[in-house]
Design a protein around this motif. Structure first.
Motif, PDB file in Angstrom:
ATOM      1  N   UNK A 113      10.935  16.187  -5.074  1.00  0.00           N
ATOM      2  CA  UNK A 113      11.625  15.414  -3.687  1.00  0.00           C
ATOM      3  C   UNK A 113      10.615  14.709  -2.691  1.00  0.00           C
ATOM      4  N   UNK A 114       9.057  15.722  -2.004  1.00  0.00           N
ATOM      5  CA  UNK A 114       8.295  14.513  -1.426  1.00  0.00           C
ATOM      6  C   UNK A 114       8.197  13.381  -1.189  1.00  0.00           C
ATOM      7  N   UNK A 115       7.987  12.370  -2.967  1.00  0.00           N
ATOM      8  CA  UNK A 115       7.699  11.149  -3.290  1.00  0.00           C
ATOM      9  C   UNK A 115       9.998  10.193  -3.903  1.00  0.00           C
ATOM     10  N   UNK A 150       0.661  -1.238  -0.248  1.00  0.00           N
ATOM     11  CA  UNK A 150       0.158   0.249   0.427  1.00  0.00           C
ATOM     12  C   UNK A 150       1.195   1.055   0.039  1.00  0.00           C
ATOM     13  N   UNK A 151       1.885   0.783   0.524  1.00  0.00           N
ATOM     14  CA  UNK A 151       2.588   1.898   0.678  1.00  0.00           C
ATOM     15  C   UNK A 151       3.364   2.414  -1.018  1.00  0.00           C
ATOM     16  N   UNK A 152       3.744   1.772  -1.853  1.00  0.00           N
ATOM     17  CA  UNK A 152       4.222   1.900  -2.542  1.00  0.00           C
ATOM     18  C   UNK A 152       2.656   2.413  -3.749  1.00  0.00           C
ATOM     19  N   UNK A 153       2.067   1.296  -3.480  1.00  0.00           N
ATOM     20  CA  UNK A 153       0.776   2.346  -4.447  1.00  0.00           C
ATOM     21  C   UNK A 153       1.046   3.717  -4.065  1.00  0.00           C
ATOM     22  N   UNK A 154       0.666   4.499  -2.540  1.00  0.00           N
ATOM     23  CA  UNK A 154       1.143   5.553  -2.449  1.00  0.00           C
ATOM     24  C   UNK A 154       1.756   6.515  -3.589  1.00  0.00           C
ATOM     25  N   UNK A 193      -0.561  -0.766 -14.634  1.00  0.00           N
ATOM     26  CA  UNK A 193      -0.297   0.792 -13.059  1.00  0.00           C
ATOM     27  C   UNK A 193       0.766   0.343 -12.983  1.00  0.00           C
ATOM     28  N   UNK A 194       1.150  -1.223 -13.180  1.00  0.00           N
ATOM     29  CA  UNK A 194       3.155  -1.103 -12.218  1.00  0.00           C
ATOM     30  C   UNK A 194       3.325  -1.094 -13.605  1.00  0.00           C
ATOM     31  N   UNK A 195       5.329  -0.968 -12.736  1.00  0.00           N
ATOM     32  CA  UNK A 195       6.582  -1.035 -13.828  1.00  0.00           C
ATOM     33  C   UNK A 195       6.353  -2.463 -14.107  1.00  0.00           C
ATOM     34  N   UNK A 247       3.100   5.174  -6.498  1.00  0.00           N
ATOM     35  CA  UNK A 247       3.188   5.160  -7.817  1.00  0.00           C
ATOM     36  C   UNK A 247       1.880   6.675  -7.805  1.00  0.00           C
ATOM     37  N   UNK A 248       0.981   7.098  -7.092  1.00  0.00           N
ATOM     38  CA  UNK A 248       0.362   8.086  -6.802  1.00  0.00           C
ATOM     39  C   UNK A 248       0.988   9.488  -7.278  1.00  0.00           C
ATOM     40  N   UNK A 249       1.950   9.398  -7.229  1.00  0.00           N
ATOM     41  CA  UNK A 249       2.507  10.960  -7.185  1.00  0.00           C
ATOM     42  C   UNK A 249       3.325  10.787  -9.423  1.00  0.00           C
ATOM     43  N   UNK A 250       2.971   9.324 -10.624  1.00  0.00           N
ATOM     44  CA  UNK A 250       3.724   9.378 -11.173  1.00  0.00           C
ATOM     45  C   UNK A 250       2.485  10.396 -12.494  1.00  0.00           C
ATOM     46  N   UNK A 251       2.883  11.581 -12.798  1.00  0.00           N
ATOM     47  CA  UNK A 251       1.553  11.789 -14.092  1.00  0.00           C
ATOM     48  C   UNK A 251       0.563  11.785 -14.550  1.00  0.00           C
TER      49      UNK A 251
END
Length: 553
Positions: free
Chosen positions: A119-121, A45-49, A221-223, A51-55
């Motif tokens: 820089x946050x992500x 879930x932390x990783x999905x958060x 949606x994952x790399x 991913x939420x920064x992707x454009x």
């Protein structure tokens, strides 16, 4: 497990909100790093958060509890290409007309400011890496993949930073907030940033990420390996490292999984999983949505604004005839029926006068109902965007900023083919002897109904064809904005320019007259040498005196 992940994701969203707070800084009585990184579901879930920064290049999207999120596009109602020669907005208050086109971007106001967000992500990624390495209690294979995914996102963020700002601080490990002096890092050279991006993406593609063919539908949606190679191919074009770019793009092509969708229109209405798409940002239109349909659709079909960014005549004229010759207004046959016999991508990307859309014939002629040029809050160019728009979206969903659910296609195969062709041309000083650059271009053009390029093109001629092909194939996807900058063509293409639209009038018999007109109701474009880089935010410079401003700002 799927439901459990949803519960954990909801918990983490409550803690991290919109991305303004990092889990590594949450109070221990709420949830600690130690608790998160001892549990696979919480770590995922932390990783999905992250991913939420992707454009989201649509410019505006929503997540629960937040009305508007501006992370990937230019501002509230515009696409990145809204400040290029491809689009013009009729809205005088938006960020394109208000700041980007007149060239008034500054260290105190930049609608494309992303420094703090990126820089946050990066800190979140470094936090995950610090807690999932040697000594982790989590499964080794789980850690290997999730660390690779986090590094993919971090590499994308550094790529975005370096193309915007030039030299930026390269922070590879978790910083200690208890040592403020260590936070005052200087900017690292551009070459070092690109070295890092290449090394990271190359390593995670070799080990850590799965092939796209190995991923299930639930992993959209994952790399993947292909995503890492494709991003590296793109980044190395910006770096001018032609060999590395060509080799990375070749890896995507050799994997063989991704294929061009023969239906260009369907590709951009897809909501996830199209085989052409290599990396995408997903939406459901309920919990997370975007506003492309509400913002760009012809107003007679809209339930919101509509017509907030409209294609220019410069773009429309760029679509070739089906025989591969340029469109020419001085050719009587072309001028008599200017939208007939053209590159198929024209009708798939742009609504012209007489186009059918959502079961309605759209009229864009001057003062012709319901969507004609000159009518209130209608097109200011004589055209509307068609690309991206969901022809199945119900009218009631065209309200607010989150009703649309088509995915944002950040990387797709057609771009990789064009990247490959360009890199080979640059590497060999002309198309490669094996003909792979020609073949890559042929594949892209064939879908559009166009013939292959003529043999015998030299370096300059082939590059011009690459520039042309990228302009139309990737229209509105944000590439033109960055391409003009990396080619150092933005001054000649944009500066001191008004762009043009089409005014169509009809006589009593229905005969149409086509007049190209200058769109001077919006500012004349200003693009100076300094605009190739963006200003570093004044607040960031004041916090860290080691961050020197970019020249001209």
């Amino acid at each position: 497990m799927k439901n459990l992940l949803k519960i954990y994701a909801a918990l983490l969203f409550a803690l991290t909100g919109t991305g303004c707070f990092s889990l590594d800084k949450m109070p221990l009585d709420t949830i600690s790093d130690q608790a998160v990184f001892k549990d696979e579901a919480l770590t995922m879930a932390y990783m999905y958060n992250i991913y939420g920064y992707m454009p989201c290049g649509y410019g505006v999207s929503t997540v629960p509890g937040v009305d508007v999120v501006r992370t990937g596009g230019l501002g509230l109602t515009d696409l990145l290409d809204g400040s290029t020669d491809l689009l013009r907005s009729p809205a005088m208050w938006n960020e394109s007309n208000g700041v980007m086109i007149p060239g008034t971007i500054s260290p105190t106001y930049n609608p494309m400011e992303v420094w703090a967000n990126r820089y946050e992500v990066i800190r979140k990624v470094n936090n995950l890496l610090a807690h999932t390495g040697e000594g982790s209690v989590l499964d080794d294979s789980f850690c290997l993949r999730i660390r690779a995914e986090a590094r993919f996102v971090r590499a994308w963020m550094y790529f975005d930073l370096v193309r915007r700002y030039g030299p930026v601080p390269l922070i590879e490990e978790l910083q200690n907030y208890e040592d403020p002096q260590s936070l005052l890092v200087a900017r690292d050279p551009v070459e070092d940033i690109y070295d890092f991006i290449y090394r990271e993406l190359d390593e995670i593609a070799r080990e850590g990420l799965p092939y796209a063919r190995e991923m299930s539908a639930s992993e959209m949606g994952r790399a993947s390996k292909e995503a890492a190679w494709a991003l590296n191919g793109r980044a190395m074009l910006f770096a001018g490292r032609w060999k590395e770019s060509a080799e990375s793009s070749a890896c995507v092509l050799e994997s063989g999984y991704h294929q061009l969708n023969p239906d260009y229109n369907a590709l951009f209405q897809s909501k996830g999983g199209d085989q052409e798409v290599i990396f995408e940002v997903l939406f459901d239109g309920v919990n997370k949505g975007h506003a492309a349909d509400m913002l760009y659709m012809p107003p007679s079909l809209d339930n919101g604004w509509g017509a907030q960014s409209c294609p220019t005549q410069e773009l429309v004229d760029s679509y070739e005839m089906l025989d591969g010759t340029p469109f020419d207004w001085s050719n009587p046959k072309h001028a008599a029926n200017p939208y007939e016999g053209r590159d198929k991508r024209l009708q798939w990307s742009i609504i012209v006068d007489g186009s059918e859309f959502k079961g309605k014939i759209i009229r864009t002629a001057y003062l012709v109902p319901d969507d004609g040029l000159g009518l209130i809050e209608r097109t200011n160019t004589g055209y509307y965007i068609r690309k991206f728009l969901d022809e199945t979206l119900p009218f009631e969903k065209l309200v607010g900023y989150g009703g649309s659910s088509t995915s944002w296609k950040e990387i797709r195969l057609a771009e990789v083919l064009l990247n490959y062709a360009e890199a080979l041309n640059e590497l060999h000083g002309g198309p490669d002897p094996e003909g792979e650059a020609y073949e890559a271009m042929r594949r892209v053009r064939e879908r559009a109904g166009l013939p292959a390029l003529p043999d015998g093109l030299d370096y300059a001629a082939f590059k011009e064809r690459v520039i042309q092909e990228r302009k139309v194939e990737l229209a509105f996807e944000g590439h033109r904005f960055w391409d003009l900058r990396r080619w150092r063509l933005a001054e000649s293409v944009l500066n001191d320019k008004y762009f043009h639209g089409m005014r169509i009038t009809e006589d009593a018999s229905g005969k149409k007259t086509y007049d190209v007109f200058e769109i001077n109701s919006v500012p004349k474009q200003v693009f100076l040498e300094k605009h190739y880089l963006m200003p570093i935010n004044q607040g960031e410079i004041e916090k860290n005196p080691n961050l020197l401003p970019n020249n001209g700002y």
